[in-house]
Design a protein around this motif. Structure first.
Motif, PDB file in Angstrom:
ATOM      1  N   ALA A 252      10.118   0.647  -1.808  1.00  0.00           N
ATOM      2  CA  ALA A 252       9.696   0.977  -0.444  1.00  0.00           C
ATOM      3  C   ALA A 252       8.175   0.969  -0.314  1.00  0.00           C
ATOM      4  CB  ALA A 252      10.268   2.340  -0.046  1.00  0.00           C
ATOM      5  N   GLN A 253       7.484   1.622  -1.253  1.00  0.00           N
ATOM      6  CA  GLN A 253       6.029   1.681  -1.170  1.00  0.00           C
ATOM      7  C   GLN A 253       5.403   0.306  -1.364  1.00  0.00           C
ATOM      8  OE1 GLN A 253       6.057   4.883   0.267  1.00  0.00           O
ATOM      9  NE2 GLN A 253       3.994   4.665  -0.538  1.00  0.00           N
ATOM     10  N   ALA A 254       5.929  -0.458  -2.313  1.00  0.00           N
ATOM     11  CA  ALA A 254       5.386  -1.792  -2.551  1.00  0.00           C
ATOM     12  C   ALA A 254       5.550  -2.676  -1.328  1.00  0.00           C
ATOM     13  CB  ALA A 254       6.070  -2.425  -3.759  1.00  0.00           C
ATOM     14  N   ALA A 255       6.713  -2.615  -0.666  1.00  0.00           N
ATOM     15  CA  ALA A 255       6.940  -3.426   0.533  1.00  0.00           C
ATOM     16  C   ALA A 255       5.966  -3.047   1.639  1.00  0.00           C
ATOM     17  CB  ALA A 255       8.386  -3.255   0.999  1.00  0.00           C
ATOM     18  N   GLN A 256       5.730  -1.745   1.806  1.00  0.00           N
ATOM     19  CA  GLN A 256       4.791  -1.317   2.842  1.00  0.00           C
ATOM     20  C   GLN A 256       3.374  -1.787   2.530  1.00  0.00           C
ATOM     21  OE1 GLN A 256       5.101   2.791   4.072  1.00  0.00           O
ATOM     22  NE2 GLN A 256       7.277   2.856   3.546  1.00  0.00           N
ATOM     23  N   HIS A 257       2.982  -1.753   1.256  1.00  0.00           N
ATOM     24  CA  HIS A 257       1.640  -2.218   0.896  1.00  0.00           C
ATOM     25  C   HIS A 257       1.510  -3.728   1.091  1.00  0.00           C
ATOM     26  CE1 HIS A 257      -0.313   1.381  -0.479  1.00  0.00           C
ATOM     27  NE2 HIS A 257       0.707   1.701  -1.253  1.00  0.00           N
TER      28      HIS A 257
END
Length: 387
Positions: A60-65
């Motif tokens: 989730a965090q990687a996709a948002q970044h």
């Protein structure tokens, strides 16, 4: 702050696969953003968030970044287009850039936050998220200053960087700013062609020796560009990176020396305005390459942050006519500069190095600027009478 990762061959392969997946996802997001004309971070998430998580195995965090990286890239592109850095409206280059989506190299830097990266300072290892799961106990190293900074400071967002076959983490850290002291005068710094910097104490920084290095690199670039083979282009890219690192190292050393001298003597630093240096300078054609081959703005940025960290006051002054005005008698005449290095006042007859004279004028203007900024407000007679 930069630290070097020391992954095993297996860990390096996983890091490479992670960067490749993130940047392939970024390329897909860039295409969707261009086709749908949606460039804001939160609006773009509605179109691509679920898709890139499923297709590329991103957390989730990687996709948002990844999405934020694309949005930021389009923001920078829009600013560059408005500034005219890609040619005039209607030019072939500008039309091509406006029509095509932004692309990302497979090893472009990927942002990490605290949920994706944790530090074990005692063991000098990190635990980092990858598409294959967490890689734990990955060693890192750096200079004593770098290691102390990441161990004792609050760490913010980090970038995973692959450069020249090595892996790095660029960590944003919070450094307490030292309150500036009241300066006892100013050390003026003139940035120029013959000398990268010349201060009002008469100290030259990176003059003849560095200019010789720059000329050799320019001749080498010309030969490689003329050759035009694939290997020559590959070597040219490596040489450009090496030159950039060399220039940054020189700028760091110059800035550190100037800030240290100002702090030692209790003075502030006065520099010319950091924007528009190239536009203000008028040079003959042979000197233009020398001017454009050095990052004066980078040197100014290094001076600024090093001065703030050390508590040294720094002011930017208007540099107009500093090279034509005599520091002693204040006579201004463009004929006072018979050549690049010599200043000869046509009024009082003083002879000096042109850069030294300019630095003295900059130092004097620094005193005036500091006084104007820090002078307490005094009510005018009209306001005191109540008119």
């Amino acid at each position: 702050m930069q630290v070097k990762l020391l992954p095993t061959p297996g860990q390096a392969a996983v890091l490479g696969a992670t960067l490749r997946a993130c940047n392939q996802a970024a390329c897909d997001v860039a295409v969707v953003a261009r086709e749908s004309a949606v460039y804001r971070n939160y609006d773009l998430r509605k179109h691509v968030y679920a898709g890139i998580k499923a297709d590329y195995g991103l957390g989730a965090q990687a996709a948002q970044h990844v999405i934020k990286k694309v949005a930021d890239a389009y923001t920078v592109l829009t600013a560059n287009l408005k500034a005219g850095r890609y040619g005039k409206p209607g030019s072939n280059r500008r039309r091509r850039i406006e029509a095509n989506p932004i692309g990302f190299r497979w090893d472009a830097a990927q942002p990490y936050d605290a949920r994706m990266l944790s530090w074990q300072h005692d063991a000098r290892t990190v635990s980092i998220w990858t598409t294959a799961g967490r890689l734990k106990a990955m060693a890192y190293t750096g200079s004593p200053t770098q290691l102390k900074a990441v161990a004792t400071s609050v760490i913010g967002e980090c970038d995973l960087v692959h450069r020249d076959g090595m892996w790095f983490l660029y960590a944003s850290i919070e450094v307490a700013e030292t309150p500036p002291y009241e300066p006892d005068g100013f050390l003026g710094v003139d940035m120029g062609i013959s000398n990268i910097a010349y201060d009002s104490d008469g100290t030259r920084y990176a003059g003849t020796r560095l200019n010789g290095y720059r000329r050799r690199q320019m001749r080498l670039r010309a030969r490689l560009q003329h050759k035009g083979t694939t290997s020559a282009k590959r070597l040219l890219v490596r040489r450009n990176k090496k030159e950039a690192r060399h220039a940054a190292n020189v700028n760091h050393r110059i800035a550190k020396t100037i800030v240290t001298e100002a702090a030692r003597t209790g003075r502030g630093i006065a520099v010319e305005e950091l924007t528009g240096i190239r536009e203000r300078v008028r040079l003959r054609k042979p000197q233009r390459v020398t001017l454009h081959s050095w990052s004066f703005h980078q040197l100014g940025g290094f001076l600024t942050y090093k001065a703030r960290r050390a508590g040294v006051p720094l002011v930017q002054v208007d540099p107009r006519y500093t090279s034509q005005t005599c520091h002693g008698c204040k006579h201004r005449d463009r004929r006072n500069r018979p050549n690049q290095e010599t200043f000869t006042c046509r009024s009082c007859g003083v002879v000096a190095h042109a850069d030294h004279n300019a630095a003295l004028n900059i130092a004097e203007r620094g005193v005036g600027s500091w006084g104007a900024v820090n002078r307490p407000h005094v009510a005018s007679p009209r306001s005191q009478r109540g008119d």
